[in-house]
Design a protein around this motif. Structure first.
Motif, PDB file in Angstrom:
ATOM      1  N   SER A 126       0.824  -1.214   0.000  1.00 29.21           N
ATOM      2  CA  SER A 126       0.000   0.000   0.000  1.00 29.21           C
ATOM      3  C   SER A 126       0.854   1.258   0.000  1.00 29.21           C
ATOM      4  O   SER A 126       0.469   2.276   0.572  1.00 29.21           O
ATOM      5  CB  SER A 126      -0.912   0.007   1.236  1.00 29.21           C
ATOM      6  N   GLU A 127       1.999   1.216  -0.644  1.00 27.01           N
ATOM      7  CA  GLU A 127       2.906   2.361  -0.640  1.00 27.01           C
ATOM      8  C   GLU A 127       2.331   3.538  -1.432  1.00 27.01           C
ATOM      9  O   GLU A 127       1.632   3.358  -2.423  1.00 27.01           O
ATOM     10  CB  GLU A 127       4.256   1.953  -1.251  1.00 27.01           C
ATOM     11  N   ASP A 139       0.800  -3.236   4.610  1.00 26.97           N
ATOM     12  CA  ASP A 139       2.016  -2.499   4.948  1.00 26.97           C
ATOM     13  C   ASP A 139       3.110  -3.487   5.334  1.00 26.97           C
ATOM     14  O   ASP A 139       2.935  -4.707   5.218  1.00 26.97           O
ATOM     15  CB  ASP A 139       1.746  -1.502   6.075  1.00 26.97           C
TER      16      ASP A 139
END
Length: 271
Positions: A126-127, A139
């Motif tokens: 989820s960057e 994450d």
């Protein structure tokens, strides 16, 4: 199940069933080709259905070489060449879809006429605000937890993972959960962890539009693995792609809505 000897001395196990337009099913992480048994039995009535156990999964040993997406794609290419399959539809589910992307990216579409991508995101972490990450927001801590779960060898942990594949709120038949759990326990920890670490580095957001074949995206509206509208995002990004959303399915539309799933495949291969 036959064996195919590869260039590095490794053997992979595959099945080749039925006659008709050829389909090559590529399974997910920690979920070998046995997960497709019902679809194989149904589609082999009018298709040539090929399934393969990736390295370290099912009946295929892990071997000494690192198990990566690239290595798995190379194994698919060798299998297609040895069987001399042409006019092939690649069907990749979850991790198997990423392997199929890599096959097309690296080896081209000479033997392939279409791709069916089932329940996969082009990028798992989820960057930088990416909204279609695995599990809704994977994450670093979440990735480490998945790695821990993949490392567990007890049946209870594996069964919990299998249950999470079904639609949110679903109560799947216990016999089916047990069957899938037994298949999933027949996967090597090392191979699962190596593939997990590799797929975390895969970013197909900018490359999917240039794979060179028509693409059908099949996604579950109640997926706990990919709970966002990633299917709609994919269909919008890939020119000419189609999306079918399975309203009652999670990560396993081929088991949760099998009749519709098989109709979609038949319509796609007959297009």
């Amino acid at each position: 199940m036959p064996d195919l000897l590869l260039d590095d001395g490794q053997s992979v196990h595959f099945e080749d069933t039925g006659n008709g337009p050829p389909l090559l099913f590529v399974h997910g992480l920690g979920a070998p080709s046995a997960f497709f048994a019902r679809s194989v039995a149904e589609l082999a009535h009018d298709h040539r259905v090929i399934t393969v156990d990736l390295r370290g999964h099912g009946a295929t040993p892990q071997g000494a070489e690192p198990v990566t997406v690239d290595r798995c794609a190379a194994d698919l290419r060798t299998l297609a060449e040895k069987l001399d399959v042409r006019g092939l539809t690649l069907l990749g589910w979850s991790l198997g879809a990423t392997v199929a992307y890599r096959y097309l990216d690296r080896y081209g579409a000479g033997r392939v006429t279409g791709l069916i991508s089932v329940e996969q995101s082009p990028y798992l972490p989820s960057e930088n605000g990416w909204e279609h990450a695995a599990f809704g927001g994977l994450d670093a801590a979440g990735a480490a937890e998945v790695d821990r779960l993949l490392s567990a060898s007890d049946r209870a942990t594996t069964k919990g993972l299998v249950r999470s594949f079904f639609a949110q709120g679903a109560t799947p038949a216990e016999e089916l959960v047990d069957e899938l759990t037994s298949a999933a326990t027949d996967c090597r920890v090392g191979a699962k962890r190596q593939l997990w670490q590799d797929v975390l580095r895969q970013d197909w957001r900018g490359r999917l539009p240039s794979l060179g074949v028509p693409v059908l995206f099949l996604h579950g509206a109640l997926s706990q693995v990919y709970p966002s509208a990633v299917g709609a995002w994919l269909a919008a990004v890939v020119p000419g792609a189609r999306l079918e959303l399975f309203e009652r399915s999670g990560h396993l539309p081929f088991l949760e809505e099998p009749e519709r799933f098989h109709r979609a495949i038949r319509a796609w291969t007959a297009r």
